[in-house]
Motif scaffolding. Structure first.
Motif, PDB file in Angstrom:
ATOM      1  N   MET A   1       0.833  -1.008  -0.124  1.00 37.14           N
ATOM      2  CA  MET A   1       0.032   0.053   0.059  1.00 37.14           C
ATOM      3  C   MET A   1       0.851   1.314   0.053  1.00 37.14           C
ATOM      4  O   MET A   1       1.742   1.476   0.399  1.00 37.14           O
ATOM      5  N   SER A   2       0.417   2.192  -0.690  1.00 35.02           N
ATOM      6  CA  SER A   2       1.062   3.596  -0.831  1.00 35.02           C
ATOM      7  C   SER A   2       0.105   4.481  -0.251  1.00 35.02           C
ATOM      8  O   SER A   2      -0.965   4.799  -0.760  1.00 35.02           O
ATOM      9  N   SER A   3       0.753   5.436   0.682  1.00 34.05           N
ATOM     10  CA  SER A   3      -0.109   6.218   1.472  1.00 34.05           C
ATOM     11  C   SER A   3      -0.661   7.333   0.516  1.00 34.05           C
ATOM     12  O   SER A   3      -1.876   7.651   0.794  1.00 34.05           O
ATOM     13  N   ASP A   4       0.044   7.780  -0.115  1.00 34.30           N
ATOM     14  CA  ASP A   4      -0.306   8.980  -0.965  1.00 34.30           C
ATOM     15  C   ASP A   4      -0.831   8.534  -2.475  1.00 34.30           C
ATOM     16  O   ASP A   4      -1.149   9.626  -3.401  1.00 34.30           O
ATOM     17  N   CYS A   5      -1.142   7.364  -2.734  1.00 31.30           N
ATOM     18  CA  CYS A   5      -1.624   6.737  -3.925  1.00 31.30           C
ATOM     19  C   CYS A   5      -3.235   6.722  -4.072  1.00 31.30           C
ATOM     20  O   CYS A   5      -3.907   5.980  -2.798  1.00 31.30           O
ATOM     21  N   PRO A   6      -3.963   7.508  -4.888  1.00 34.34           N
ATOM     22  CA  PRO A   6      -5.328   7.693  -4.741  1.00 34.34           C
ATOM     23  C   PRO A   6      -5.809   6.190  -4.747  1.00 34.34           C
ATOM     24  O   PRO A   6      -7.200   6.073  -4.091  1.00 34.34           O
ATOM     25  N   PHE A   7      -5.597   5.379  -5.606  1.00 35.10           N
ATOM     26  CA  PHE A   7      -6.288   4.066  -5.786  1.00 35.10           C
ATOM     27  C   PHE A   7      -6.121   3.045  -4.472  1.00 35.10           C
ATOM     28  O   PHE A   7      -6.931   2.553  -3.954  1.00 35.10           O
ATOM     29  N   CYS A   8      -4.833   3.234  -3.888  1.00 33.84           N
ATOM     30  CA  CYS A   8      -4.427   2.566  -2.695  1.00 33.84           C
ATOM     31  C   CYS A   8      -5.660   3.510  -1.196  1.00 33.84           C
ATOM     32  O   CYS A   8      -6.116   2.499  -0.503  1.00 33.84           O
ATOM     33  N   ARG A   9      -5.754   4.550  -1.502  1.00 27.93           N
ATOM     34  CA  ARG A   9      -6.681   5.373  -0.485  1.00 27.93           C
ATOM     35  C   ARG A   9      -8.027   4.962  -0.727  1.00 27.93           C
ATOM     36  O   ARG A   9      -9.002   4.749   0.165  1.00 27.93           O
ATOM     37  N   THR A  46      -3.677  -4.649  -4.365  1.00 26.01           N
ATOM     38  CA  THR A  46      -2.284  -4.385  -3.795  1.00 26.01           C
ATOM     39  C   THR A  46      -1.575  -3.353  -4.766  1.00 26.01           C
ATOM     40  O   THR A  46      -1.855  -3.436  -6.067  1.00 26.01           O
ATOM     41  N   HIS A  47      -0.683  -2.514  -4.411  1.00 26.05           N
ATOM     42  CA  HIS A  47      -0.191  -1.397  -5.062  1.00 26.05           C
ATOM     43  C   HIS A  47       1.060  -1.994  -6.106  1.00 26.05           C
ATOM     44  O   HIS A  47       2.145  -2.423  -5.555  1.00 26.05           O
ATOM     45  N   HIS A  48       0.699  -1.904  -7.281  1.00 30.93           N
ATOM     46  CA  HIS A  48       1.983  -2.091  -8.256  1.00 30.93           C
ATOM     47  C   HIS A  48       1.826  -0.945  -9.362  1.00 30.93           C
ATOM     48  O   HIS A  48       0.627  -0.657  -9.639  1.00 30.93           O
ATOM     49  N   PRO A  97      -0.054   6.448 -10.667  1.00 24.19           N
ATOM     50  CA  PRO A  97       0.805   5.209 -10.608  1.00 24.19           C
ATOM     51  C   PRO A  97       0.504   3.946  -9.979  1.00 24.19           C
ATOM     52  O   PRO A  97       1.364   3.683  -9.015  1.00 24.19           O
ATOM     53  N   HIS A  98      -0.847   3.644  -9.985  1.00 22.25           N
ATOM     54  CA  HIS A  98      -1.240   2.175  -9.521  1.00 22.25           C
ATOM     55  C   HIS A  98      -1.815   1.305 -10.698  1.00 22.25           C
ATOM     56  O   HIS A  98      -2.819   2.056 -11.272  1.00 22.25           O
ATOM     57  N   VAL A  99      -1.709   0.289 -10.994  1.00 23.67           N
ATOM     58  CA  VAL A  99      -2.176  -0.209 -12.315  1.00 23.67           C
ATOM     59  C   VAL A  99      -3.646  -0.149 -12.414  1.00 23.67           C
ATOM     60  O   VAL A  99      -4.062  -0.527 -11.256  1.00 23.67           O
TER      61      VAL A  99
HETATM   62 ZN    ZN Z   1      -1.694   2.395  -4.960  1.00 24.00          ZN
END
Ligand code: ZN
Ligand code: 5GP
Length: 142
Positions: A1-9, A46-48, A97-99
């Motif tokens: 997970m990435s804290s500032d990735c919109p799709f992870c959020r 999952t963040h990729h 930057p999240h597939v």
């Molecule tokens: Zn992400």
């Protein structure tokens, strides 16, 4: 997970999304700035960043979900067709930057183009170079 990735959020539930499908591996939700009615995204939980970075199980889950959900999206908006695609890398137009796979419903006469319209100038490749490309890609895929 990435804290500032919109799709992870979105996957974490930190920001809202219009979720249309979820399983253990993928989440699917409406694009916030749709190209057409029903424009839907499919993301791995999952963040990729890139398609090539995904392990087989996430890759199969994302592409499987795109294949299964496509007809449902098309039917829900009574579309005539669908573009199924990914912008993979910033040079290819990837902004998040999240597939993610796009399911873009298409309608007869909507004025849009084919996947071919993403490139403005096509290379004019001689047969010898096409032969080399065939060999190079075949070799790289071994
Ligand atoms: Zn992400
Ligand atoms: P790409 O990275 O392939 O260029 O496209 C990213 C897509 O994600 C865009 O179509 C954009 O409208 C969508 N998008 C970006 N941020 C959000 C968000 O926070 N929520 C939703 N639902 N869609 C988003």
């Amino acid at each position: 997970m990435s804290s500032d990735c919109p799709f992870c959020r979105i996957v974490r539930g930190d920001i809202p999304a219009r979720v249309v499908y979820e399983d253990d591996d993928v989440l699917s939700f409406l694009d916030a700035n749709p190209l057409a009615r029903g424009h839907t995204l499919v993301v791995p939980k999952t963040h990729h960043e890139r398609v090539a970075a995904m392990p087989d199980d996430d890759r199969d889950a994302v592409f499987g979900a795109l294949g299964r959900l496509g007809p449902s999206v098309q039917a829900a908006v009574d579309a005539d067709g669908l573009n199924v695609g990914m912008n993979d890398g910033s040079a290819a137009g990837q902004e998040v930057p999240h597939v993610h796979g796009h399911l873009v419903p298409r309608f007869e006469g909507d004025g849009g183009g084919a996947v071919h319209s993403i490139v403005r100038t096509r290379p004019d490749l001689p047969d010898e170079e096409m032969d080399e490309l065939e060999a190079d890609i075949r070799h790289a895929a071994e």
